[in-house]
Design a protein around this motif. Structure first.
Motif, PDB file in Angstrom:
ATOM      1  N   THR A   1       0.741  -1.117  -0.039  1.00 51.54           N
ATOM      2  CA  THR A   1      -0.166  -0.025   0.086  1.00 51.54           C
ATOM      3  C   THR A   1       0.940   1.202  -0.030  1.00 51.54           C
ATOM      4  O   THR A   1       2.013   1.171   0.354  1.00 51.54           O
ATOM      5  CB  THR A   1      -1.039  -0.038   1.269  1.00 51.54           C
ATOM      6  N   SER A   2      -0.027   2.325  -0.321  1.00 53.55           N
ATOM      7  CA  SER A   2       0.924   3.531  -0.314  1.00 53.55           C
ATOM      8  C   SER A   2       1.308   4.015   1.120  1.00 53.55           C
ATOM      9  O   SER A   2       2.065   5.251   1.211  1.00 53.55           O
ATOM     10  CB  SER A   2      -0.039   4.725  -0.870  1.00 53.55           C
ATOM     11  N   HIS A   3       0.995   3.416   2.109  1.00 58.82           N
ATOM     12  CA  HIS A   3       1.206   4.008   3.547  1.00 58.82           C
ATOM     13  C   HIS A   3       2.567   3.324   4.006  1.00 58.82           C
ATOM     14  O   HIS A   3       2.956   3.857   5.122  1.00 58.82           O
ATOM     15  CB  HIS A   3       0.168   3.504   4.458  1.00 58.82           C
ATOM     16  N   VAL A   4       3.141   2.666   3.630  1.00 56.09           N
ATOM     17  CA  VAL A   4       4.336   1.956   4.064  1.00 56.09           C
ATOM     18  C   VAL A   4       5.550   2.935   4.161  1.00 56.09           C
ATOM     19  O   VAL A   4       6.044   2.848   5.305  1.00 56.09           O
ATOM     20  CB  VAL A   4       4.990   0.815   2.977  1.00 56.09           C
TER      21      VAL A   4
ATOM     22  N   HIS B   1       8.641   5.730   8.464  1.00 52.49           N
ATOM     23  CA  HIS B   1       9.135   6.874   9.106  1.00 52.49           C
ATOM     24  C   HIS B   1       8.574   6.945  10.630  1.00 52.49           C
ATOM     25  O   HIS B   1       9.614   7.406  11.621  1.00 52.49           O
ATOM     26  CB  HIS B   1       8.851   8.021   8.363  1.00 52.49           C
ATOM     27  N   ARG B   2       7.295   6.553  10.773  1.00 50.70           N
ATOM     28  CA  ARG B   2       6.846   6.645  12.037  1.00 50.70           C
ATOM     29  C   ARG B   2       7.484   5.638  13.077  1.00 50.70           C
ATOM     30  O   ARG B   2       7.709   5.953  14.301  1.00 50.70           O
ATOM     31  CB  ARG B   2       5.530   6.463  12.065  1.00 50.70           C
ATOM     32  N   LEU B   3       7.835   4.735  12.571  1.00 53.49           N
ATOM     33  CA  LEU B   3       8.698   3.661  13.420  1.00 53.49           C
ATOM     34  C   LEU B   3      10.074   4.155  14.000  1.00 53.49           C
ATOM     35  O   LEU B   3      10.549   4.006  15.108  1.00 53.49           O
ATOM     36  CB  LEU B   3       8.930   2.266  12.299  1.00 53.49           C
TER      37      LEU B   3
ATOM     38  N   LYS C   1      17.734   2.688  13.311  1.00 51.22           N
ATOM     39  CA  LYS C   1      18.481   2.746  12.143  1.00 51.22           C
ATOM     40  C   LYS C   1      18.040   1.747  11.199  1.00 51.22           C
ATOM     41  O   LYS C   1      17.899   2.156   9.886  1.00 51.22           O
ATOM     42  CB  LYS C   1      19.787   2.288  12.726  1.00 51.22           C
ATOM     43  N   THR C   2      17.403   0.749  11.535  1.00 52.79           N
ATOM     44  CA  THR C   2      17.063  -0.407  10.399  1.00 52.79           C
ATOM     45  C   THR C   2      15.767  -0.035   9.571  1.00 52.79           C
ATOM     46  O   THR C   2      15.623   0.115   8.474  1.00 52.79           O
ATOM     47  CB  THR C   2      16.611  -1.779  11.274  1.00 52.79           C
ATOM     48  N   ALA C   3      14.878   0.534  10.433  1.00 53.62           N
ATOM     49  CA  ALA C   3      13.601   1.165   9.484  1.00 53.62           C
ATOM     50  C   ALA C   3      14.074   2.381   8.513  1.00 53.62           C
ATOM     51  O   ALA C   3      13.643   2.371   7.638  1.00 53.62           O
ATOM     52  CB  ALA C   3      12.775   1.737  10.706  1.00 53.62           C
ATOM     53  N   ALA C   4      14.989   3.163   9.256  1.00 54.45           N
ATOM     54  CA  ALA C   4      15.587   4.376   8.293  1.00 54.45           C
ATOM     55  C   ALA C   4      16.170   3.613   6.865  1.00 54.45           C
ATOM     56  O   ALA C   4      16.021   4.205   5.970  1.00 54.45           O
ATOM     57  CB  ALA C   4      16.536   5.163   8.876  1.00 54.45           C
ATOM     58  N   ALA C   5      17.207   2.547   7.260  1.00 58.39           N
ATOM     59  CA  ALA C   5      17.840   1.900   6.137  1.00 58.39           C
ATOM     60  C   ALA C   5      16.928   1.345   5.222  1.00 58.39           C
ATOM     61  O   ALA C   5      17.217   1.565   4.142  1.00 58.39           O
ATOM     62  CB  ALA C   5      18.967   1.067   6.664  1.00 58.39           C
ATOM     63  N   VAL C   6      15.766   0.484   5.594  1.00 58.25           N
ATOM     64  CA  VAL C   6      14.926   0.122   4.719  1.00 58.25           C
ATOM     65  C   VAL C   6      14.222   1.068   3.994  1.00 58.25           C
ATOM     66  O   VAL C   6      14.064   0.742   2.857  1.00 58.25           O
ATOM     67  CB  VAL C   6      13.963  -0.903   5.460  1.00 58.25           C
ATOM     68  N   LEU C   7      13.801   1.915   4.573  1.00 50.66           N
ATOM     69  CA  LEU C   7      12.831   3.317   3.809  1.00 50.66           C
ATOM     70  C   LEU C   7      13.900   3.959   2.852  1.00 50.66           C
ATOM     71  O   LEU C   7      13.509   4.000   1.846  1.00 50.66           O
ATOM     72  CB  LEU C   7      12.559   4.093   5.111  1.00 50.66           C
TER      73      LEU C   7
ATOM     74  N   SER D   1      11.513   9.614  -1.274  1.00 55.35           N
ATOM     75  CA  SER D   1      10.567  10.057  -0.466  1.00 55.35           C
ATOM     76  C   SER D   1      10.704  11.194   0.568  1.00 55.35           C
ATOM     77  O   SER D   1      11.674  11.034   1.216  1.00 55.35           O
ATOM     78  CB  SER D   1       9.660   8.896   0.159  1.00 55.35           C
ATOM     79  N   GLU D   2       9.788  11.960   0.942  1.00 58.12           N
ATOM     80  CA  GLU D   2       9.777  12.905   1.803  1.00 58.12           C
ATOM     81  C   GLU D   2      10.240  12.368   3.231  1.00 58.12           C
ATOM     82  O   GLU D   2      10.952  12.766   4.063  1.00 58.12           O
ATOM     83  CB  GLU D   2       8.711  13.814   1.835  1.00 58.12           C
ATOM     84  N   TRP D   3       9.660  11.010   3.276  1.00 63.92           N
ATOM     85  CA  TRP D   3       9.594  10.449   4.595  1.00 63.92           C
ATOM     86  C   TRP D   3      11.179  10.124   4.981  1.00 63.92           C
ATOM     87  O   TRP D   3      11.538  10.121   5.880  1.00 63.92           O
ATOM     88  CB  TRP D   3       8.716   9.141   4.700  1.00 63.92           C
ATOM     89  N   TYR D   4      11.816   9.620   3.867  1.00 63.23           N
ATOM     90  CA  TYR D   4      13.252   9.419   4.059  1.00 63.23           C
ATOM     91  C   TYR D   4      13.968  10.313   4.505  1.00 63.23           C
ATOM     92  O   TYR D   4      14.900  10.483   5.428  1.00 63.23           O
ATOM     93  CB  TYR D   4      13.637   8.627   2.812  1.00 63.23           C
ATOM     94  N   THR D   5      13.526  11.537   3.889  1.00 62.57           N
ATOM     95  CA  THR D   5      14.289  12.814   4.040  1.00 62.57           C
ATOM     96  C   THR D   5      14.282  13.204   5.593  1.00 62.57           C
ATOM     97  O   THR D   5      15.125  13.444   6.226  1.00 62.57           O
ATOM     98  CB  THR D   5      13.895  13.980   3.150  1.00 62.57           C
ATOM     99  N   ASP D   6      12.698  13.053   6.250  1.00 60.19           N
ATOM    100  CA  ASP D   6      12.639  13.399   7.503  1.00 60.19           C
ATOM    101  C   ASP D   6      13.368  12.556   8.408  1.00 60.19           C
ATOM    102  O   ASP D   6      13.786  12.791   9.665  1.00 60.19           O
ATOM    103  CB  ASP D   6      11.094  13.453   7.712  1.00 60.19           C
ATOM    104  N   SER D   7      13.324  11.299   8.293  1.00 61.25           N
ATOM    105  CA  SER D   7      13.812  10.180   8.888  1.00 61.25           C
ATOM    106  C   SER D   7      15.410  10.277   8.883  1.00 61.25           C
ATOM    107  O   SER D   7      15.966  10.196  10.185  1.00 61.25           O
ATOM    108  CB  SER D   7      13.655   8.760   8.559  1.00 61.25           C
TER     109      SER D   7
END
Length: 272
Positions: free
Chosen positions: A202-205, A210-212, A226-232, A239-245
């Protein structure tokens, strides 16, 4: 003191009796047996005029008067369609369930399953409300794909399944964000984890990842952050979410780094 109802004139009582008899006769006249084809054609005419309630009753009348005719099965599914067009989804579902039970080998049974799924799908509500109907729609759409994988209905059902999953993921995200704002990080992680594990297409992943990062950093669990950010970053680098993370990790003086023992890595590798 005499009862005032005894003063009702006899003529009035007789009149009421006559009217009742006339009404009864008129009602009975409405159910005089007619050829199935004639009733069916009247129902079709009502459908064309968008008089869906009338059409549904007429289709039902076809089956009532001629239950073993070739018109009965057609009338059953058309009655369901009339209810559907009239936005009477519960009535449509009941009629379709009955049709499926009585005619499991019919050439139209795939359409019956599909219309049943649509009747659930079109009742999906805002993500802020209970998602019971969304889950029923998902189950019904999945049944169409499973039973009739090569049909035209399966192709459309697959598209609607994606949209339905996106809706369910959106509900998880909404609740997760609420918990995050309340500082209930563990509860929030549970919701975002559900999105990662169950709604990965889905589009929410990206936002869920990022929220993780936010939650794990707040709890001081930097390896998972760090793992959540790396996968992102690997899967959604622009994505803007990776920039924020990434900015959050820099502020915490750490960098994205994938830990293969993390549940995030395991979930991602098993899904992709």
């Amino acid at each position: 003191m005499p009862c005032r109802f005894s003063r009702l004139p006899l003529a009035a009582l007789l009149l009421a009796s006559v009217l009742t008899a006339c009404s009864s006769t008129k009602t009975e006249d409405q159910y005089v047996e007619r050829p199935a084809e004639q009733i069916y054609q009247e129902a079709d005419a009502a459908m064309r005029e968008e008089r869906f309630k009338v059409a549904a009753k007429l289709y039902d009348e076809v089956e009532r008067q001629h239950p073993y005719s070739e018109w009965a099965g057609k009338a059953q599914i058309m009655a369901a369609y009339a209810h559907y067009q009239d936005l009477k989804y519960d009535d449509a579902i009941l009629a379709l369930d009955r049709y499926i039970q009585l005619h499991p080998g019919s050439p139209d049974v795939a359409y019956a399953y599909y219309m049943r799924a649509l009747s659930y799908y079109e009742q999906i509500t805002d993500v802020r409300r209970d998602q019971r109907m969304t889950r029923l729609a998902l189950d019904a759409l999945s049944e169409v794909v499973r039973r009739f994988p090569d049909s035209q209905y399966a192709r459309d059902a697959k598209i609607k399944i994606d949209l339905t999953n996106d809706h369910l993921a959106g509900k998880e995200m909404e609740v997760g964000r609420f918990y995050l704002k309340q500082g209930q990080y563990t509860a929030a992680i549970g919701r975002f984890r559900t999105v990662i594990e169950n709604y990965q297409t889905t589009s929410h992943v990206p936002e869920a990842l990022h929220r993780l990062v936010e939650c794990y950093l707040a709890l001081g669990i930097t390896d998972e952050a760090k793992t959540a950010a790396a996968v992102l970053g690997h899967n959604f680098p622009g994505s803007e979410w990776y920039t924020d993370s990434y900015a959050l990790l820099v502020d915490a003086n750490v960098r994205p780094e994938r830990n293969e023992k993390s549940w995030i890595s395991r979930a991602w590798s098993s899904l992709f």
